[in-house]
Design an enzyme around this catalytic site. Sequence first.
Site, short mmCIF file in Angstrom:
data_model
loop_
_atom_site.label_atom_id
_atom_site.label_comp_id
_atom_site.label_asym_id
_atom_site.label_seq_id
_atom_site.Cartn_x
_atom_site.Cartn_y
_atom_site.Cartn_z
N ASP A 1 -10.38 -15.81 -16.40
CA ASP A 1 -11.22 -16.24 -15.29
C ASP A 1 -12.41 -17.08 -15.76
OD1 ASP A 1 -11.73 -15.76 -12.38
OD2 ASP A 1 -13.61 -14.95 -13.14
N GLU B 1 -8.34 -20.44 -16.62
CA GLU B 1 -8.68 -21.06 -15.35
C GLU B 1 -9.55 -22.26 -15.75
OE1 GLU B 1 -10.54 -20.02 -10.98
OE2 GLU B 1 -11.49 -19.15 -12.73
N HIS C 1 -4.87 -17.08 -5.19
CA HIS C 1 -5.76 -16.25 -4.36
C HIS C 1 -7.07 -16.97 -4.02
CE1 HIS C 1 -7.32 -15.96 -8.34
NE2 HIS C 1 -8.42 -15.38 -7.88
N ASP C 2 -7.37 -18.09 -4.66
CA ASP C 2 -8.59 -18.85 -4.36
C ASP C 2 -8.30 -20.05 -3.47
OD1 ASP C 2 -10.23 -17.25 -5.90
OD2 ASP C 2 -10.00 -18.49 -7.69
N ASP D 1 -4.16 3.87 2.66
CA ASP D 1 -5.58 3.61 2.88
C ASP D 1 -5.86 2.16 3.31
OD1 ASP D 1 -5.18 2.24 0.54
OD2 ASP D 1 -6.82 3.18 -0.57
N ASP E 1 0.85 -1.19 0.00
CA ASP E 1 0.00 0.00 0.00
C ASP E 1 0.88 1.24 0.00
OD1 ASP E 1 -1.91 1.94 0.38
OD2 ASP E 1 -2.20 1.50 2.51
N ASP F 1 -1.84 -1.05 -3.80
CA ASP F 1 -2.11 -0.26 -5.00
C ASP F 1 -0.98 -0.39 -6.02
OD1 ASP F 1 -0.15 1.46 -3.84
OD2 ASP F 1 -1.73 2.46 -2.70
N ASP G 1 -5.65 -10.18 -15.69
CA ASP G 1 -6.78 -11.08 -15.47
C ASP G 1 -7.91 -10.65 -16.39
OD1 ASP G 1 -8.46 -12.97 -13.94
OD2 ASP G 1 -6.98 -12.65 -12.35
O1 TEU Z 1 -12.68 -18.44 -9.52
C1 TEU Z 1 -13.54 -19.42 -10.02
C2 TEU Z 1 -14.24 -20.17 -9.02
O2 TEU Z 1 -15.17 -20.90 -9.32
C3 TEU Z 1 -13.91 -19.97 -7.63
O3 TEU Z 1 -15.09 -19.59 -7.03
C4 TEU Z 1 -13.36 -21.18 -7.01
O4 TEU Z 1 -14.09 -22.31 -7.30
C5 TEU Z 1 -13.41 -20.97 -5.55
O5 TEU Z 1 -12.67 -19.84 -5.26
C6 TEU Z 1 -12.83 -22.10 -4.78
O6 TEU Z 1 -13.08 -21.82 -3.46
C7 TEU Z 1 -12.57 -17.25 -10.22
C8 TEU Z 1 -11.65 -16.31 -9.48
O7 TEU Z 1 -10.36 -16.84 -9.43
C9 TEU Z 1 -12.23 -16.03 -8.13
O8 TEU Z 1 -11.38 -15.26 -7.34
C10 TEU Z 1 -13.55 -15.32 -8.36
O9 TEU Z 1 -14.17 -15.12 -7.12
C11 TEU Z 1 -14.46 -16.10 -9.27
O10 TEU Z 1 -13.81 -16.62 -10.42
C12 TEU Z 1 -15.55 -15.21 -9.81
O11 TEU Z 1 -15.01 -14.31 -10.72
#
Ligand code: TEU
Length: 589
Positions: free
Chosen positions: A235, A289, A364-365, A60, A56, A64, A133
């Site tokens: 995505d 993805e 990140h997921d 905030d 950051d 960024d 993305d």
């Molecule tokens: O993720 C696709 C997705 O289906 C996710 O929801 C995934 O299955 C889940 O995170 C598992 O816990 C993509 C992106 O990477 C995610 O960050 C987004 O939230 C989602 O699409 C919607 O755009």
Amino acid sequence: MHKTVFVILILTCLFAGCNNSNQSAMNENNTDTSALNRKWWKEAIVYQIYPRSFKDNDGDGVGDLKGILSKLDYVKSLGIDVIWLNPIYSSPNGDNGYDISDYQNIMQQFGTMADFDALLKGMHDRGLKLVMDLVVNHSSDQHEWFKQSRSSRDNPYRNYYHWWPAEKGQPAHRYSFFDVNGEAWKYDSLTNAYYLHYFGDFQPDLNWENPKLREEIFNMMKFWFAKGVDGFRMDVIPFISKDTTFPPLPAEYNGDFIKYYAHGPHLHEYLQQMNKEALSKYDVMTVAEGIGLSTDDAHAIVDEDRHELNMLYHFEGVSLGYLPNQFKVPDPKGYDLLEFKNIYSKWDSVFENKGWGTIYLGNHDQPRMVTRWGNDSGEFRGLSSKMLTTFLMTMRATPYYYNGDELGMNNIKFDKIDDYRDVESLNMYKQIKDKGGDLQAFLNAQKISARDNSRTPFQWNNSSNAGFTTGKPWLKVNPNYKTVNVAAEEKDSNSCLNYFRKIVKLRKDNLVLVYGKYTLLDKENPQVYAYTRELNGKKILVLLNFSSKPATANINIDLTSSNLLIGNYASANNTTALRPYEAVVYELK
Ligand code: TEU
């Protein structure tokens, strides 16, 4: 080269023994590699930056673009080639940028287009490429297209989205990922119709069957390519095409709605059109993805002759170790290494002759790699993290490496729902609460599997908020930042960070680690993952102990004269006996 100089060089290599001293001799760029179908994106290491949590600059509490710019020298120092940035476009942030309200503008919290231009220049000046993305299965409900679309049934933007007129009755059920009721159709009284949203109700699905919409998307992609962007991570791209008669879910999908979503009727036609109209005009990389896709589908998307995308990342690996038919509830027995080896070996074989794979253990997921696949207890956090990094950097696929994993960052494991910010966790909590379910069990499972575990602020140093922000961070900082941080790890030659740099260099210096044939050894060993990589007469052996107990690889290879290239213990003993979480990479003689 003069003969004596050559002999001295050889002797130096021999006496220097292991580690990095012999890497230039290992460099295979002089050998004939014409049969390899070399591409920059196959040889690249991708480093994923989660912009909201990286650095950051304006205080905030949210990361960024200026913050990222200020840290590019650090990123460069890792030795990686490509940066993948999660969405940075204008967004109300219902799903941290995966709900885009303007595809050709920058999210206010992240900065301005001028900041973006400076950031891209900063990357290119350092020889780093940028992958953005692309979130085009859905937009935000705040996008101008959607505002127009919902305003009246005869608005020109009406069929940019999927609408079901209420006079036709209730539409057939579709599941939603982020809806409190799990329902993907939302009724809108303004025009007496339902709209489709596979994700949150604030993320309406775009109608790809409309050629005008496709044209808008391709033009938008060209806008970013014209700026110099080097590719896109796409995505949930398998979901874009839908059967717009919206029949009840066909029986063949037997409850597997994700697979149904990923097999829409015109997916390949649209990807080929995207390739022709936009991708083929630039030297860029693309990665889908690959949610809902199996090994059977892989070639349909990444086979070069089909002119669609370059790579996909599958979900089979990261789905392992959760109980079936439950929402990301870890199996108390953990995951089975034999299954793990099977999955990654199977995916390697899919691309043995054609196409190209990816490899990742975190993003990140997903929760933090070391918590989910290694061991984040004090004693083993560093060792097991380095072991997993060794796996990622020695497989025959492009590695996607998530920021913070190079420090060995682990899950924060929140106790209270109030600490979470992720729409997925918050909605699932509400759903369970409404049904009178076991909330404590849910919170316990989330400590392992929740997405916010990997989204906590990046740990730069031991000053307040880990040096991430001078304000109040949008998500709590992991308290272990006092010891797990860049500044501390820079000083420690044995740190996860310095190990990452070494192994990145090893991969970059050895084409065998990129293109070499992969062979699984000791398949039935429940503790050890062992394999070789071979190219043009060079043979590398990788031994990984995935357990907290000593283990032995049963491989019948005499290692006494082998050359240790890298290992996660201070020294290695050239035997097949491995210490807890030990990782070793040998060049076989
Ligand atoms: O993720 C696709 C997705 O289906 C996710 O929801 C995934 O299955 C889940 O995170 C598992 O816990 C993509 C992106 O990477 C995610 O960050 C987004 O939230 C989602 O699409 C919607 O755009």
